[in-house]
Design an enzyme around this catalytic site. Structure first.
Site, mmCIF file in Angstrom:
data_model
loop_
_atom_site.group_PDB
_atom_site.id
_atom_site.type_symbol
_atom_site.label_atom_id
_atom_site.label_comp_id
_atom_site.label_asym_id
_atom_site.label_seq_id
_atom_site.Cartn_x
_atom_site.Cartn_y
_atom_site.Cartn_z
ATOM 1 N N ASP A 1 0.870 -1.176 0.000
ATOM 2 C CA ASP A 1 0.000 0.000 0.000
ATOM 3 C C ASP A 1 0.905 1.222 0.000
ATOM 4 O OD1 ASP A 1 -2.210 1.605 -0.028
ATOM 5 O OD2 ASP A 1 -3.048 0.905 1.877
ATOM 6 N N ASP B 1 -3.584 7.238 -3.617
ATOM 7 C CA ASP B 1 -4.967 7.714 -3.790
ATOM 8 C C ASP B 1 -5.368 8.529 -2.564
ATOM 9 O OD1 ASP B 1 -4.752 4.993 -2.526
ATOM 10 O OD2 ASP B 1 -6.822 5.427 -2.012
ATOM 11 N N CYS C 1 -14.016 -22.316 19.166
ATOM 12 C CA CYS C 1 -13.337 -22.672 17.921
ATOM 13 C C CYS C 1 -12.474 -23.909 18.131
ATOM 14 C CB CYS C 1 -12.513 -21.463 17.504
ATOM 15 S SG CYS C 1 -11.234 -21.767 16.302
ATOM 16 N N CYS D 1 -9.584 -24.517 16.208
ATOM 17 C CA CYS D 1 -8.300 -24.344 15.510
ATOM 18 C C CYS D 1 -7.170 -24.873 16.410
ATOM 19 C CB CYS D 1 -8.093 -22.869 15.139
ATOM 20 S SG CYS D 1 -7.515 -21.817 16.484
ATOM 21 N N CYS E 1 -6.947 -22.956 19.713
ATOM 22 C CA CYS E 1 -8.038 -23.101 20.683
ATOM 23 C C CYS E 1 -8.127 -24.507 21.261
ATOM 24 C CB CYS E 1 -9.357 -22.681 20.049
ATOM 25 S SG CYS E 1 -9.347 -20.931 19.618
HETATM 26 N N1 GUN Z 1 -6.511 1.253 3.400
HETATM 27 C C1 GUN Z 1 -7.766 1.398 3.880
HETATM 28 N N2 GUN Z 1 -8.465 2.254 3.081
HETATM 29 C C2 GUN Z 1 -7.643 2.620 2.084
HETATM 30 C C3 GUN Z 1 -7.818 3.479 0.938
HETATM 31 O O1 GUN Z 1 -8.870 4.069 0.706
HETATM 32 N N3 GUN Z 1 -6.722 3.608 0.094
HETATM 33 C C4 GUN Z 1 -5.544 2.967 0.346
HETATM 34 N N4 GUN Z 1 -4.544 3.139 -0.527
HETATM 35 N N5 GUN Z 1 -5.365 2.164 1.409
HETATM 36 C C5 GUN Z 1 -6.410 2.000 2.262
HETATM 37 ZN ZN ZN Z 2 -9.377 -20.817 17.372
#
Ligand code: GUN
Ligand code: ZN
Length: 488
Positions: A87, A122, A275, A277, A280
């Site tokens: 990201d 963005d 759970c 898993c 757990c």
């Molecule tokens: N992580 C959570 N929301 C967003 C978003 O709107 N844009 C980006 N790039 N990362 C995010």
């Molecule tokens: Zn679990």
């Protein structure tokens, strides 16, 4: 770069090709924060992770992480050799304001460190802002997305995938135009919905996702940014979202919260672990309470288990039923599912025509796309002469029935259908409770009226039990000239 293998509703099982391999979708990307590791990246595959996501901005702003990433690549830095998305820091931009980093700079950095999916910077516009602001942010988001394309050699076979993030706040028309104007990207994240997830406004999220889906090419992979709670996966996948990211497994663990596919428990309120898993079955409640890492590990198991359940339901064609079950977990999810049902005409265009038997589970089942499709198909029937519509198929009436040119069977919530369809999907392959709600009978009558209206020259006898007589729609039916109602 994306192939679809199975479909149900708008959901699909797909294969997304990246430079570090193929990912089967729908899937969830655990968020790895290099500064706060609760579950080691090298263990992620054991839970079922096929791709992870980390934050390029967090790496970029730290000199030693940045230098190591540039020298050895982001995969080596994190310790994960499979597909990896980065990201851009947009979310930090949203939370803390100006980052002091430009789109060009952070995109080039993502490319240089060898990310498999690159995200431009963005602008995550919050919900309920002014239209002017939302529009301005969309324009800038689109400009940056286009700029990102110029920074990647699109002819390179080994190039990273480029994300075109859809923004537009709570304005569905802006979401539509943003989705429409983004084109030629490899994956389409829907951004800016975290604040809506936090307030459980699933209705608005459904409107936003459906606006985007209307305008994106049907075979484009869609990522729903920030939707990491397993209770929402069934509905989100049904809307056609393919990829999710989860910071939730770690963030919830830090708050002592235990994830399940139908909501969240505070571990301190648990007397038993529901759970099974590996965590757990081998730890006590106390141990989960005392270790954030152990709790995070359960949260990941619960997350991937639910995604496998969703995938199985796509293959067998029972995703709607799964949505009905999961969305009973919280009233806001139920609102979300009802809102999704309002898009039945759109869903119906993409939904496959036959599947797992239709289970009527609640009055929401009557809103399913199959009921719409059935009603449309049936009103095209061409009927002449005397027509019997009956709720009973008892053979004792055989002789009597011979007097009719057509005999149709009435079945809620569908309506009337010719006997020849009694083996076909959905009407003939449906499990309907004896004690069905009146609302389902009303829908059946509404569909019968459409059929009668489309066949004005035929004479209809509608034969049904007492309970039908009391319905609102029965009044309208009684007033039709070519209809006689008979009480059985
Ligand atoms: N992580 C959570 N929301 C967003 C978003 O709107 N844009 C980006 N790039 N990362 C995010
Ligand atoms: Zn679990």
């Amino acid at each position: 770069m994306f192939e679809v293998l199975h479909k149900d509703l708008l959901g699909r099982i797909g294969r997304l090709h990246t430079p570090h391999g193929v990912v089967e979708t729908p899937t969830i990307m655990p968020v790895i924060n290099p500064n706060l590791i609760l579950v080691k990246p090298c263990d992620m595959a054991e839970y079922g992770a096929e791709i992870i996501i980390t934050n390029a901005y967090v790496i970029y702003r730290n000199q030693s992480l940045r230098e190591e990433a540039l020298r050895r690549g982001v995969h080596a830095l994190i310790g994960w050799e499979k597909p990896l998305m980065t990201d851009s820091g947009s979310y930090q931009l949203y939370e803390y304001g100006d980052l002091g980093v430009r789109n060009r700079e952070i995109v080039e950095f993502q490319v240089r460190i060898g990310s498999d999916i690159v995200v431009p910077l963005d602008i995550p516009t919050p919900p309920f802002v002014s239209r002017r602001k939302a529009l301005r942010d969309v324009e800038e988001t689109l400009r940056r997305a286009e700029e990102a394309k110029t920074l990647v050699n699109l002819r390179d076979e080994e190039r990273p995938l480029i994300a075109g993030v859809v923004q537009g706040s709570t304005y569905t028309d802006l979401r539509e135009s943003c989705a429409e104007r983004l084109s030629g990207f490899d994956i389409y994240p829907i951004g800016g919905i975290v604040p809506l997830l936090e307030i459980y406004d699933f209705r608005r999220i459904v409107d936003i996702v459906m606006a985007v889906k209307r305008k994106l090419p049907p075979n484009a992979p869609v990522h729903l940014f920030g939707a990491g709670h397993p209770m929402f996966f069934a509905l989100a996948v049904a809307m056609g979202c393919d990829i999710f990211d989860s910071a939730a497994y770690a963030l919830y663990a830090r708050d002592g919260r235990y994830l399940t596919n139908e909501g969240t428990y505070h571990v301190k309120n648990l007397n038993y672990l529901p759970c099974s898993c590996p965590i757990c079955t081998s730890h006590s409640v106390r141990e989960l309470m005392e270790s954030v890492e152990i709790l995070a590990s359960h949260n990941l198991y619960a997350t991937f288990e639910e995604m496998r359940t969703v995938k199985q339901s796509i293959v067998e064609g029972s995703l709607w039923e799964l949505c009905e079950r999961r969305c009973r977990a919280h009233p806001a999810l139920l609102d979300g599912l009802k809102r999704f049902a309002k898009y039945a005409d759109f869903i119906e265009k993409y939904d496959s025509a036959t599947k797992h038997p239709f289970f009527y589970l609640s009055e929401i089942s009557a809103m399913r796309p199959e009921v719409r499709r059935f009603a449309k198909k049936i009103s095209r029937l061409n009927l002449r002469g005397n027509v019997l519509i009956t709720t009973s198929m008892l053979s004792e009436h055989e002789a009597e029935k011979r007097r009719y040119d057509h005999i149709l069977i009435m079945k809620p919530p569908f309506g009337a259908f010719p006997e020849e369809l009694s083996e076909t999907y959905p009407v003939g392959q449906s499990e309907i409770p004896e004690d069905i709600e009146d609302s389902a009978l009303e829908i059946a009558l509404e569909n019968v009226m459409k059929l009668i209206n489309a066949n004005k020259n035929a004479k209809f006898t509608v034969e049904c039990e007492e309970r039908w007589m009391k319905l609102k729609k029965m009044e309208d039916l009684r007033e039709m000239e070519n209809v006689v109602i008979v009480h059985r």
